[in-house]
Design a protein around this motif. Structure first.
Motif, PDB file in Angstrom:
ATOM      1  N   GLN A   1       0.844  -1.103   0.021  1.00 37.69           N
ATOM      2  CA  GLN A   1      -0.091  -0.097   0.166  1.00 37.69           C
ATOM      3  C   GLN A   1       0.970   1.268   0.096  1.00 37.69           C
ATOM      4  O   GLN A   1       0.518   2.189  -0.645  1.00 37.69           O
ATOM      5  CB  GLN A   1      -1.024   0.162   1.244  1.00 37.69           C
ATOM      6  N   SER A   2       2.292   1.150   0.860  1.00 38.60           N
ATOM      7  CA  SER A   2       2.785   2.435   0.595  1.00 38.60           C
ATOM      8  C   SER A   2       3.608   2.565  -0.839  1.00 38.60           C
ATOM      9  O   SER A   2       3.944   3.606  -1.226  1.00 38.60           O
ATOM     10  CB  SER A   2       3.908   2.477   1.810  1.00 38.60           C
ATOM     11  N   GLY A   3       3.252   1.370  -1.386  1.00 42.95           N
ATOM     12  CA  GLY A   3       4.266   1.332  -2.879  1.00 42.95           C
ATOM     13  C   GLY A   3       3.028   1.939  -3.633  1.00 42.95           C
ATOM     14  O   GLY A   3       3.475   2.871  -4.577  1.00 42.95           O
ATOM     15  N   ASP A   4       1.749   1.894  -3.398  1.00 40.88           N
ATOM     16  CA  ASP A   4       0.751   2.809  -4.092  1.00 40.88           C
ATOM     17  C   ASP A   4       0.893   3.957  -3.738  1.00 40.88           C
ATOM     18  O   ASP A   4       0.848   5.172  -4.696  1.00 40.88           O
ATOM     19  CB  ASP A   4      -0.589   2.370  -3.729  1.00 40.88           C
ATOM     20  N   ALA A   5       1.192   4.423  -2.690  1.00 41.56           N
ATOM     21  CA  ALA A   5       1.369   5.923  -2.389  1.00 41.56           C
ATOM     22  C   ALA A   5       2.721   6.488  -3.164  1.00 41.56           C
ATOM     23  O   ALA A   5       2.774   7.653  -3.558  1.00 41.56           O
ATOM     24  CB  ALA A   5       1.672   6.155  -0.869  1.00 41.56           C
TER      25      ALA A   5
END
Length: 298
Positions: free
Chosen positions: A165-169
């Motif tokens: 999810q922080s990869g999405d960010a």
């Protein structure tokens, strides 16, 4: 090297000052992305309690007045973008989530009234942020003058914890920085282990080793993105701090602070607990909650 986003920028309006601020931000973002802007007002169904058609017509008329004023506002500042508007009869959260299915970005204000009452303080904010099919931007007022220089001034701040999810960010943040021609400050927050063990005995750990491990998490997360966008100025910050404090501090004077919809470690429960509330209430810039492109949210 931009992330492929399709669909309009959708902004929720209700005539409040905060919604007008969000509207202007959304118009600028639509122009930046060369996308149309879709202005949406959601009115809850009055149900049988209001009964007659006159009340129904009044609610509809009020909604159209809000969207017409919003369109006039955008035409005055961004005459170059394509505009559409619609008045929907639905629960505000459901209406915006449905709009997100065909949007590149959904934009809301940090406060509201009418159909968007308490938008970022209660269930509506959680539902939209967690279940939208695209990124959601919550437009907050800028940091106070005495705080505006305390953070990553003029940069995009992104929360990193090594989760998908922080990869999405990171994907959103790097793409946005590329569009804006600004730098990125990637922030990884961590807290040391409990310092006492059983029976109150001291728990000993190597601070330097732990810090190096946390720095490695950040470096690994950003490495691929920096390779793809080598022209962008990337600043890495690893802080022994709570995620809420770290991101709020760096947001002061920033252009955006971007987070994923879930996280690990310091960012656990990002949109269900103290971190989300802290950013929404105290960030010194707009807050973007990134979602994985093309992936249905459950």
């Amino acid at each position: 090297m931009s992330v492929g986003l399709t669909g309009p920028v959708v902004v929720g309006v209700d005539g409040s000052p905060a919604a007008t601020t969000a509207l202007r931000w959304a118009a600028d973002e639509a122009a930046l992305r060369e996308l149309p802007l879709r202005i949406v007002h959601v009115s809850e169904d009055p149900g049988p309690r209001l009964g007659d058609g006159a009340a129904e017509a009044a609610i509809s008329s009020a909604g159209h007045t809000v969207t017409e004023h919003a369109m006039a506002e955008v035409r005055a500042i961004r005459p170059d973008i394509t505009l559409t508007s619609e008045v929907l009869r639905d629960d505000p959260a459901h209406g915006l989530i449905r709009e997100s299915e065909s949007a590149a970005l959904v934009v809301v204000g940090s406060r509201g009234h009418g159909g968007f009452h308490d938008l970022m303080l209660g269930s509506t904010s959680l539902q939209v942020s967690m279940h939208a099919k695209c990124a959601v931007a919550v437009v907050r007022p800028p940091a106070a003058p005495d705080q505006a220089g305390a953070g990553a001034v003029g940069r995009i701040v992104v929360g990193v914890d090594g989760s998908p999810q922080s990869g999405d960010a990171l994907a959103f943040a790097f793409d946005e920085a590329d569009r804006r021609g600004c730098g990125i400050t990637a922030v990884h927050a961590w807290l040391g282990p409990i310092t006492t063990g059983a029976a109150g005995m001291p728990f000993v750990y190597d601070v330097d080793t732990l810090r190096a491990q946390e720095e490695s998490v950040l470096e690994t997360a950003v490495a691929g993105w920096h390779d793809r966008y080598p022209h962008l100025d990337l600043q890495r910050i690893t802080m022994e701090s709570s995620a809420a404090a770290a991101l709020t501090e760096q947001s002061m004077g920033a252009l955006l602070v971007v987070v994923g919809c879930r996280g690990l470690g310091g960012f656990t429960g990002l949109l269900l607990g103290s971190v989300s509330q802290a950013l929404i209430h105290h960030a010194g810039c707009p807050v973007v909650v990134a979602h994985r492109l093309g992936e249905a949210k459950k």
